[in-house]
Design a protein around this motif. Sequence first.
Motif, PDB file in Angstrom:
ATOM      1  N   ASP A 200     -44.164  -9.000  -5.255  1.00 21.33           N
ATOM      2  CA  ASP A 200     -44.667 -10.324  -4.885  1.00 21.33           C
ATOM      3  C   ASP A 200     -45.422 -10.293  -3.335  1.00 21.33           C
ATOM      4  N   ALA A 201     -46.431 -11.095  -3.209  1.00 24.46           N
ATOM      5  CA  ALA A 201     -46.001 -10.571  -1.258  1.00 24.46           C
ATOM      6  C   ALA A 201     -45.508 -10.661  -0.439  1.00 24.46           C
ATOM      7  N   ALA A 202     -44.214 -10.747  -0.527  1.00 23.23           N
ATOM      8  CA  ALA A 202     -43.579 -11.123   0.839  1.00 23.23           C
ATOM      9  C   ALA A 202     -43.302  -9.295   0.910  1.00 23.23           C
ATOM     10  N   ASP A 203     -43.612  -8.598  -0.504  1.00 27.81           N
ATOM     11  CA  ASP A 203     -43.459  -7.192   0.465  1.00 27.81           C
ATOM     12  C   ASP A 203     -45.128  -5.820   0.583  1.00 27.81           C
ATOM     13  N   ARG A 204     -45.837  -6.792   0.926  1.00 25.79           N
ATOM     14  CA  ARG A 204     -46.786  -6.729   1.774  1.00 25.79           C
ATOM     15  C   ARG A 204     -46.352  -6.738   3.971  1.00 25.79           C
ATOM     16  N   LEU A 205     -45.157  -7.067   3.439  1.00 25.92           N
ATOM     17  CA  LEU A 205     -44.617  -7.410   5.347  1.00 25.92           C
ATOM     18  C   LEU A 205     -43.665  -6.139   4.999  1.00 25.92           C
ATOM     19  N   SER A 206     -43.710  -6.241   6.877  1.00 26.01           N
ATOM     20  CA  SER A 206     -42.876  -4.228   7.348  1.00 26.01           C
ATOM     21  C   SER A 206     -41.663  -4.340   7.072  1.00 26.01           C
ATOM     22  N   ALA A 207     -40.896  -3.536   6.345  1.00 26.88           N
ATOM     23  CA  ALA A 207     -39.573  -3.255   6.029  1.00 26.88           C
ATOM     24  C   ALA A 207     -39.261  -2.858   7.907  1.00 26.88           C
ATOM     25  N   ARG A 208     -39.964  -3.007   8.843  1.00 24.60           N
ATOM     26  CA  ARG A 208     -38.970  -2.329  10.103  1.00 24.60           C
ATOM     27  C   ARG A 208     -38.086  -3.526  10.844  1.00 24.60           C
ATOM     28  N   PRO A 209     -37.353  -3.254  10.986  1.00 31.60           N
ATOM     29  CA  PRO A 209     -36.221  -3.714  12.027  1.00 31.60           C
ATOM     30  C   PRO A 209     -37.014  -3.769  13.658  1.00 31.60           C
ATOM     31  N   ASP A 210     -36.484  -4.957  13.520  1.00 29.52           N
ATOM     32  CA  ASP A 210     -37.017  -5.533  15.449  1.00 29.52           C
ATOM     33  C   ASP A 210     -36.049  -4.270  16.203  1.00 29.52           C
ATOM     34  N   ARG A 211     -34.796  -4.690  15.932  1.00 24.45           N
ATOM     35  CA  ARG A 211     -34.041  -3.740  16.274  1.00 24.45           C
ATOM     36  C   ARG A 211     -32.875  -3.072  15.318  1.00 24.45           C
ATOM     37  N   ALA A 212     -32.011  -1.779  15.803  1.00 23.89           N
ATOM     38  CA  ALA A 212     -31.122  -2.260  14.159  1.00 23.89           C
ATOM     39  C   ALA A 212     -29.184  -1.380  15.809  1.00 23.89           C
ATOM     40  N   ALA A 213     -28.215  -2.493  14.843  1.00 22.74           N
ATOM     41  CA  ALA A 213     -26.856  -1.869  15.238  1.00 22.74           C
ATOM     42  C   ALA A 213     -26.109  -1.225  13.628  1.00 22.74           C
ATOM     43  N   PRO A 214     -26.504   0.140  14.069  1.00 20.01           N
ATOM     44  CA  PRO A 214     -25.302   0.562  12.717  1.00 20.01           C
ATOM     45  C   PRO A 214     -23.694   0.901  13.790  1.00 20.01           C
ATOM     46  N   ILE A 215     -22.909   0.491  13.280  1.00 19.99           N
ATOM     47  CA  ILE A 215     -21.494   0.207  14.086  1.00 19.99           C
ATOM     48  C   ILE A 215     -20.246   1.364  13.107  1.00 19.99           C
ATOM     49  N   TYR A 216     -19.857   1.945  14.188  1.00 16.08           N
ATOM     50  CA  TYR A 216     -18.830   3.322  13.446  1.00 16.08           C
ATOM     51  C   TYR A 216     -19.772   3.413  12.010  1.00 16.08           C
ATOM     52  N   HIS A 300     -10.678   3.336  12.348  1.00 13.09           N
ATOM     53  CA  HIS A 300     -12.162   2.785  11.455  1.00 13.09           C
ATOM     54  C   HIS A 300     -11.982   1.045  11.414  1.00 13.09           C
ATOM     55  N   GLY A 301     -13.004   0.397  10.837  1.00 12.58           N
ATOM     56  CA  GLY A 301     -12.949  -0.041  10.381  1.00 12.58           C
ATOM     57  C   GLY A 301     -12.673  -1.894  11.418  1.00 12.58           C
ATOM     58  N   PHE A 302     -12.757  -1.504  12.712  1.00 14.27           N
ATOM     59  CA  PHE A 302     -11.858  -2.505  12.768  1.00 14.27           C
ATOM     60  C   PHE A 302     -13.456  -3.875  13.097  1.00 14.27           C
ATOM     61  N   GLY A 303     -14.006  -3.732  13.134  1.00 12.14           N
ATOM     62  CA  GLY A 303     -15.058  -4.811  12.671  1.00 12.14           C
ATOM     63  C   GLY A 303     -14.528  -5.958  14.180  1.00 12.14           C
ATOM     64  N   ILE A 304     -13.922  -7.555  14.117  1.00 11.02           N
ATOM     65  CA  ILE A 304     -13.677  -8.533  15.086  1.00 11.02           C
ATOM     66  C   ILE A 304     -12.087  -8.254  14.887  1.00 11.02           C
ATOM     67  N   ARG A 305     -11.824  -8.534  13.736  1.00 10.81           N
ATOM     68  CA  ARG A 305     -10.046  -8.618  13.652  1.00 10.81           C
ATOM     69  C   ARG A 305      -9.531  -8.108  14.161  1.00 10.81           C
ATOM     70  N   LYS A 306      -9.893  -6.483  13.919  1.00  6.98           N
ATOM     71  CA  LYS A 306      -8.662  -5.243  14.420  1.00  6.98           C
ATOM     72  C   LYS A 306      -9.022  -4.735  15.499  1.00  6.98           C
ATOM     73  N   ALA A 307      -9.524  -5.674  16.304  1.00  7.78           N
ATOM     74  CA  ALA A 307     -10.516  -5.050  17.159  1.00  7.78           C
ATOM     75  C   ALA A 307     -10.038  -6.077  18.497  1.00  7.78           C
ATOM     76  N   ALA A 308      -8.756  -7.199  18.108  1.00 10.22           N
ATOM     77  CA  ALA A 308      -8.536  -8.733  19.315  1.00 10.22           C
ATOM     78  C   ALA A 308      -8.173  -8.048  19.862  1.00 10.22           C
ATOM     79  N   ASP A 309      -7.192  -6.956  20.272  1.00 10.04           N
ATOM     80  CA  ASP A 309      -6.298  -6.541  21.385  1.00 10.04           C
ATOM     81  C   ASP A 309      -6.854  -5.613  21.756  1.00 10.04           C
ATOM     82  N   LYS A 310      -7.937  -5.297  21.636  1.00 10.14           N
ATOM     83  CA  LYS A 310      -7.576  -3.240  22.408  1.00 10.14           C
ATOM     84  C   LYS A 310      -9.539  -3.429  23.006  1.00 10.14           C
ATOM     85  N   PRO A 311      -9.758  -2.989  24.015  1.00  6.60           N
ATOM     86  CA  PRO A 311     -11.392  -3.014  24.711  1.00  6.60           C
ATOM     87  C   PRO A 311     -12.405  -3.203  24.062  1.00  6.60           C
ATOM     88  N   ALA A 312     -12.001  -2.623  22.280  1.00  9.85           N
ATOM     89  CA  ALA A 312     -13.533  -2.614  21.955  1.00  9.85           C
ATOM     90  C   ALA A 312     -13.493  -3.739  20.780  1.00  9.85           C
TER      91      ALA A 312
END
Length: 329
Positions: A200-216, A300-312
């Motif tokens: 559809d028409a949406a596919d005429r738009l760019s798929a490039r993200p303006d920024r990217a954050a690959p986490i672990y 690995h996989g600390f997300g939010i909850r597993k990083a709660a008591d660490k500097p991460a």
Amino acid sequence: MRAIDRRNALVGTLAAVIGGGTAPAQTPPPTVAGRARDPRETIDLWPGGAPGMPARAPVETVVERSTDPRQSDRAVHGIVRPRLVVFRPATPNGAAVLVTPGGGYRWVVIDKEGYEVGQWLSARGYTVFVLFYRLPGDGWAAGPDVALSDAQRAIRLIRARADAYGIDPGKVTAMGFSAGGHVCGDLATRFATATYAPVDAADRLSARPDRAAPIYAVQSMSAPLAHAGSRTLLIGSDAAPSQERAHTPAHNVTRDTPPCFLVHAEDDDVVPVGNTLEMRAALRAAGVSVETHLFAQGGHGFGIRKAADKPARAWLELFRTWAEAGSPV
């Protein structure tokens, strides 16, 4: 700003063509009984169904992995109707984040790298879209590009509906975790690869993200850095070196790759920190802006909850500062 970023002129017109407003919730979020507090708003990616259905259609199944009744840790596999689950902020700041949770390409995590991140970001003004993407081991025609197809389509739909969500279509960030970080890195480096026929028409738009954050993030498909399970499900255990390179984001970085925010724990014993270091080196070699945060502890996989008591635990505030500092796009 590079020419590839000059995509916003079409957005207002396309929103009208596609129908404007919020898409009706065609498929509920993946859930289990008794989760009344789950988000409700969804956007199906593909009108008429996702392309390239396997001969034997997968069956969507949600698994509760937590043994703590106070805290859910669900994952979903067999996704047939890939979709976005939407977290709307009370006061939008004009920026959107596409979140791709991890799961080793075996399944897609729902809570700790999906809904919890969506809640945290939306509470701070971001409009968040958590993507439940198809899995490469399920036999879709797109093969190892199937999750990338869903991510490309998701970015385009977010831009097409920018007005309805109060989003600046030039402020769309991709964020992914573990194998979802591979989806994010793939999107950041191969956003222009044609992985599906336009629908559809949406596919005429760019798929490039303006920024990217690959986490672990899973990044390399080559030993010794590759995460074996993700590699096997994505390209097969006996994939040729050419296939490994084709699906390793560091080998696909160009000057058009968006600015990146990288996070990893050095004690990660599942996805080696070398994945992030290799990606950082490739970004720097291409002249792409990159911010990198390495934590001594976090596993690995600390997300939010597993990083709660660490500097991460600081990683999300660091991301927010980076995103709002206006790094060049």
